[in-house]
Structure formats: C-alpha cells, structure tokens
Design a protein around this motif. Structure first.
Motif, mmCIF file in Angstrom:
data_model
loop_
_atom_site.group_PDB
_atom_site.id
_atom_site.type_symbol
_atom_site.label_atom_id
_atom_site.label_comp_id
_atom_site.label_asym_id
_atom_site.label_seq_id
_atom_site.Cartn_x
_atom_site.Cartn_y
_atom_site.Cartn_z
ATOM 1 N N GLY A 212 -1.565 7.708 11.705
ATOM 2 C CA GLY A 212 -1.833 7.532 13.129
ATOM 3 C C GLY A 212 -0.520 7.568 13.878
ATOM 4 O O GLY A 212 0.391 6.803 13.572
ATOM 5 N N TRP B 246 0.168 13.873 6.850
ATOM 6 C CA TRP B 246 1.637 13.841 6.678
ATOM 7 C C TRP B 246 2.183 15.258 6.479
ATOM 8 O O TRP B 246 3.191 15.650 7.061
ATOM 9 N N CYS C 190 -3.280 0.457 -3.339
ATOM 10 C CA CYS C 190 -3.779 1.555 -2.505
ATOM 11 C C CYS C 190 -4.226 2.761 -3.342
ATOM 12 O O CYS C 190 -3.562 3.122 -4.316
ATOM 13 N N GLY D 181 14.398 5.375 9.040
ATOM 14 C CA GLY D 181 12.995 5.434 8.612
ATOM 15 C C GLY D 181 12.714 4.495 7.454
ATOM 16 O O GLY D 181 13.268 3.400 7.371
ATOM 17 N N ALA E 122 0.208 0.907 11.260
ATOM 18 C CA ALA E 122 0.455 2.343 11.472
ATOM 19 C C ALA E 122 1.786 2.573 12.183
ATOM 20 O O ALA E 122 1.868 3.325 13.157
HETATM 21 C C1 LIG Z 1 -1.400 4.552 2.941
HETATM 22 C C2 LIG Z 1 -0.363 4.762 4.006
HETATM 23 C C3 LIG Z 1 -0.746 4.887 5.333
HETATM 24 C C4 LIG Z 1 0.207 5.059 6.330
HETATM 25 N N1 LIG Z 1 -0.199 5.171 7.618
HETATM 26 C C5 LIG Z 1 0.713 5.319 8.596
HETATM 27 C C6 LIG Z 1 0.297 5.480 9.957
HETATM 28 O O1 LIG Z 1 -0.904 5.470 10.256
HETATM 29 N N2 LIG Z 1 1.256 5.636 10.905
HETATM 30 C C7 LIG Z 1 2.592 5.637 10.606
HETATM 31 O O2 LIG Z 1 3.421 5.761 11.512
HETATM 32 N N3 LIG Z 1 3.013 5.508 9.325
HETATM 33 C C8 LIG Z 1 2.112 5.351 8.332
HETATM 34 N N4 LIG Z 1 2.519 5.257 7.029
HETATM 35 C C9 LIG Z 1 3.969 5.229 6.741
HETATM 36 C C10 LIG Z 1 4.601 6.607 6.820
HETATM 37 O O3 LIG Z 1 4.019 7.480 5.891
HETATM 38 C C11 LIG Z 1 6.093 6.479 6.533
HETATM 39 O O4 LIG Z 1 6.637 5.387 7.227
HETATM 40 C C12 LIG Z 1 6.849 7.739 6.956
HETATM 41 O O5 LIG Z 1 6.383 8.840 6.218
HETATM 42 C C13 LIG Z 1 8.345 7.523 6.766
HETATM 43 O O6 LIG Z 1 9.035 8.724 6.962
HETATM 44 P P1 LIG Z 1 10.432 8.970 6.252
HETATM 45 O O7 LIG Z 1 10.825 10.357 6.610
HETATM 46 O O8 LIG Z 1 11.350 7.840 6.531
HETATM 47 O O9 LIG Z 1 10.120 8.857 4.681
HETATM 48 P P2 LIG Z 1 9.129 9.709 3.770
HETATM 49 O O10 LIG Z 1 7.914 10.119 4.515
HETATM 50 O O11 LIG Z 1 8.947 8.919 2.522
HETATM 51 O O12 LIG Z 1 9.956 11.028 3.453
HETATM 52 C C14 LIG Z 1 11.089 10.955 2.601
HETATM 53 C C15 LIG Z 1 11.435 12.365 2.137
HETATM 54 O O13 LIG Z 1 12.593 12.278 1.329
HETATM 55 C C16 LIG Z 1 12.385 12.982 0.101
HETATM 56 N N5 LIG Z 1 13.196 12.294 -0.901
HETATM 57 C C17 LIG Z 1 12.953 11.114 -1.514
HETATM 58 N N6 LIG Z 1 13.952 10.805 -2.362
HETATM 59 C C18 LIG Z 1 14.841 11.821 -2.286
HETATM 60 C C19 LIG Z 1 16.093 12.058 -2.925
HETATM 61 N N7 LIG Z 1 16.604 11.208 -3.823
HETATM 62 N N8 LIG Z 1 16.760 13.195 -2.612
HETATM 63 C C20 LIG Z 1 16.252 14.081 -1.694
HETATM 64 N N9 LIG Z 1 15.068 13.896 -1.088
HETATM 65 C C21 LIG Z 1 14.374 12.777 -1.356
HETATM 66 C C22 LIG Z 1 10.880 12.863 -0.149
HETATM 67 O O14 LIG Z 1 10.408 13.888 -1.008
HETATM 68 C C23 LIG Z 1 10.334 12.997 1.280
HETATM 69 O O15 LIG Z 1 10.149 14.341 1.656
HETATM 70 C C24 LIG Z 1 1.587 5.109 5.997
HETATM 71 C C25 LIG Z 1 1.978 5.021 4.656
HETATM 72 C C26 LIG Z 1 1.015 4.852 3.676
HETATM 73 C C27 LIG Z 1 1.449 4.746 2.224
#
Ligand SMILES: Cc1cc2nc3c(=O)[nH]c(=O)nc-3n(C[C@H](O)[C@H](O)[C@H](O)COP(=O)(O)OP(=O)(O)OC[C@H]3O[C@@H](n4cnc5c(N)ncnc54)[C@H](O)[C@@H]3O)c2cc1C
Length: 398
Positions: free
Chosen positions: A60, A120, A194, A301, A312
C-alpha cells in the motif's frame, strides 16, 4: 524549492562527491538513484539478483510516500496508478466470509494524495524504467566495504570491487552494509509469522473492494487487488517461536492447515497458488540506530529502519528517506554536514513509525503485553490514532 531549483544551488555536496554507489535495486535504491541523478551525481546501482523477476508482495503506497516519489519524479503517481490499483473501498470480513464493514477510501480528500496498491515487482519496474539500464548492475551481491578519508572500496561476491566517493546501503532488512557498519547480527523476530504470494486469479471476492482484511483468532489475511487481474494474499499468525517448513509443498500444506476453518473462498486463493510461489518468513525489525552514517557510508529504507508491515509504512518511509537524502546532499557542501542533516530529518520520525508498527502488529492479534505496549508507546510518542495518522500521511516534501 523543487528538485530542479536545488540542483542549481552552489551549495551542493556535488563539489566534493561525484561518484555514488547505491547497494540494492529495491524501491529505496531506485528512488534514490532517480533523485540523485536529477541533481547531476554519477550514480551506479548494484543489485544481488541475477535478473529483475516477479518478486515481493502487494504494497500500500500512502500519501506521505507518494508525495515524496512525485517530488523526486514528477508524473510517477499516474504511472503507479496504471501499474497497480487505486484504492476505492476496503472491507473487513470474518473467517466465514461475512462482511463486518466496508470503508470508502478518503485519502485524497483528507490528505490531498491517493492510496495505491501495487505489487513490489511492478513498483520496481516503474522506478527502473526511469533510469538508464546501464547504471543498474545486476548479479552484484555486496559482502562488505572498507573506507578511508577519500573513498570507499566496496566488495562483491566473486571478487569484484568498486570504488566510490559515497555509498548508500539500500539493501534491505539483512543489509550487508549495515552489518559492516554495526556488526549487530540477526534481526528481531516480532512473534508474527507470514505466508504470502501474488498470483493471477479470477474471483468475485473483490467486487467493489480492492482490499479485504479477514480477521481470525490471532491470525489474519489480506487480499489485495494489485491490478491487471493479480491478487496479493498475505496471511499472518501470532507465533511466539517460529520454525520454517522444509519444502515448498510443506509450506503450502501448512498454510492451508492454518486456514482449515476459514471460508472456502479464502482457502481457494491459496489452493490456486503454485507451492513454489508461496513465501514463508518471520516478520522482523531491528532496534533503532542513533546514527545511520559513518564517514562516506549511510543507510536508507529497510537497511536503516526495518519495521513490521502493520502500518504499511516500510516502502513509504523509504521514499521519505530518498527525498530527504537528495535534499540534504543538494543543500550542504560537505558530505558530513549533509549526512548529519539527513539523520536529523529522518531518524526521529522513523523511530516513531517503527515503534508504532511493532505495536500495530501485536494489536492485530489483540496481544496486550503491558511492558511491550508501554515501551513502544513511549518510543512512538503519539498515542492517539487520529493524530498519528494525520502526522504520518500529511508529511510533505517541502
Ligand atoms: C508482508 C509485507 C507487507 C508489506 N506491506 C507494505 C505496505 O503495504 N506498504 C509499505 O510501504 N511497505 C510494506 N512492506 C515493506 C516494504 O516491502 C519494504 O519496506 C520496502 O520494500 C523497503 O524497500 P528497500 O528498497 O529499503 O528494501 P528492499 O525492498 O528489501 O530491497 C532491497 C534490495 O536490495 C537487494 N539486496 C539485498 N542484499 C543485497 C546485497 N548484499 N547486495 C546487493 N543487493 C542486495 C535486494 O535483492 C533488493 O532488491 C511490506 C513488507 C512485507 C514483508
């Protein structure tokens, strides 16, 4: 001042930082890459996945996150609406399938911005399409870094190394960058387990509701319309200790068993999901950090503030970080000052959201652990839910 005007200011870190490496091509890494390229930085993104492929859950996107994305990349909210689904109405149901109440979405009227549900992977695609493909380096799993006063050397699995003036760890809850900075080890299990998937699925459950929340006994399920005929289902259960299943088939039979007393319309969505497409994982967060940065490295993040999904806010607060980080880099001429300002603008707010999310996760299960509640309420400061929502969603990039 908008982003374009910022980039014209003399007072930008660009004078001392040119080459920026972002670790992780998730929503946080990609949004930050777009924002920093707009400022004229040389940005390269390193992602561990070998290819972009369907992954992640239905998310969301709330007004605070969407406002930041729109400031970073004007017009993106319209693209996200097309790639996902604009929430019109949600329904609360019991496990027998009876509707307890419906709610018409009023985000636009109340906060001036809509609420979008999106997969996502579609979000990742929309963001990636706004970057030149040659700056995203797939198959680069970061395993650590070393820095000195002038640069950072980043290490990748397989022996590759890359040098940059500044590194942003946007590599999620199990961040290698955070681990190198803090050495803190595994995240905290929040007693919530989950199971989830996204599938193409024809059913009449949605009718006029794009989001269905089914409340069971210390167990619940979300069904999200993520657009284009796809359904994201997310089922969570209160479990003080967790164990992982041994195979994809075991995962599927476990979740079907958890839902054995539920209406067949809910079980049918799980039955229609190929076992190997069901994710099983614990819900985790990490303790808040007092600093996200050291020297030429910072976090953003989930790497900086992983949180329970109850509110969310994981991705939404990540977009706030991306906006704030580019604003701070454009306003300060020294990296240290920019990172201090970034931390001042983001850490306190995300601590509140993180604490409130952990509390929300337990409230879903109606678990009232006095000490836990008190600790989280102290950390989350705003106790009243209306005040909290208004504070959360009204956040705007200035
Ligand atoms: C069940 C569930 C429901 C959710 N619902 C919501 C919602 O409704 N709204 C909301 O805002 N958020 C929600 N979230 C949270 C949201 O998915 C995350 O907070 C968000 O994706 C964070 O983004 P990010 O880019 O920080 O990390 P991530 O989405 O985790 O992306 C990290 C990236 O880094 C890459 N990576 C990891 N380790 C390495 C490494 N060592 N070297 C290179 N690359 C690497 C991964 O492959 C990935 O592509 C939910 C999460 C879950 C589990």
């Amino acid at each position: 001042m908008n982003i374009q005007e910022h980039s014209l200011t003399q007072n930008s870190t660009k004078q001392t930082v040119e080459k920026i490496a972002i670790i992780g091509a998730g929503p946080g890494g990609l949004a930050t890459a777009i924002a920093l390229r707009n400022q004229g930085f040389d940005v390269q993104v390193y992602e561990k996945a070998q290819e972009f492929r369907p992954a992640g859950t239905g998310l969301g996107l709330t007004p605070n996150g969407l406002n930041c994305l729109e400031a970073i990349s004007p017009g993106i909210v319209e693209s996200l609406k097309s790639a996902g689904c604009e929430l019109r109405q949600s329904a609360l149901k019991n496990v027998n399938g009876e509707t307890i109440r419906t709610n018409t979405a009023k985000y636009l009227e109340k906060y001036g911005q809509t609420f979008i549900i999106i997969w996502w992977w579609n979000l990742q695609q929309v963001l990636a399409s706004r970057l030149p493909s040659e700056i995203i380096h797939l198959n680069h799993r970061c395993i650590g870094f070393q820095q000195n006063d002038r640069s950072v050397e980043i290490y990748f699995d397989g022996g590759n190394t890359v040098n940059a003036d500044f590194v942003i760890g946007a590599d999620g809850v199990n961040s290698a960058i955070r681990e190198t900075l803090t050495g803190e080890g595994q995240p905290n299990y929040l007693r919530s387990m989950c199971w989830r998937s996204v599938i193409k699925y024809n059913h009449d459950l949605f009718n006029s509701n794009d989001l269905i929340f089914v409340k069971g006994n210390r167990q619940f399920m979300y069904l999200l319309n993520v657009g284009d005929g796809y359904t994201s289902w997310i089922s969570r259960k209160f479990l003080p200790d967790y164990s992982l299943s041994q195979s994809a088939e075991q995962v599927k039979s476990r979740i079907l068993n958890e839902l054995k007393d539920w209406d067949k319309s809910f079980r049918a969505v799980v039955e229609a999901t190929p076992a190997e497409q069901i994710m099983e994982h614990p819900i985790c967060d990490r303790p808040p950090l007092t600093h996200w940065s050291r020297g030429r490295v910072t976090l953003l993040g989930d790497a900086a503030h992983p949180m329970a999904p109850a509110l969310a806010q994981g991705a939404n607060s990540t977009f706030e970080d991306a906006y704030e980080l580019q604003a701070c880099l454009s306003q300060e001429s020294h990296l240290e000052a920019a990172l201090n300002r970034y931390e001042q603008r983001c850490i306190e707010r995300t601590q509140v959201i993180q604490a409130r999310s952990a509390l929300g996760e337990m409230r879903y299960y109606e678990i009232d652990t006095e000490t836990f509640d008190r600790q989280m309420q102290e950390r989350s400061q705003l106790v009243n839910n209306d005040d909290f929502q208004s504070w959360l969603y009204s956040y705007k990039p200035y």
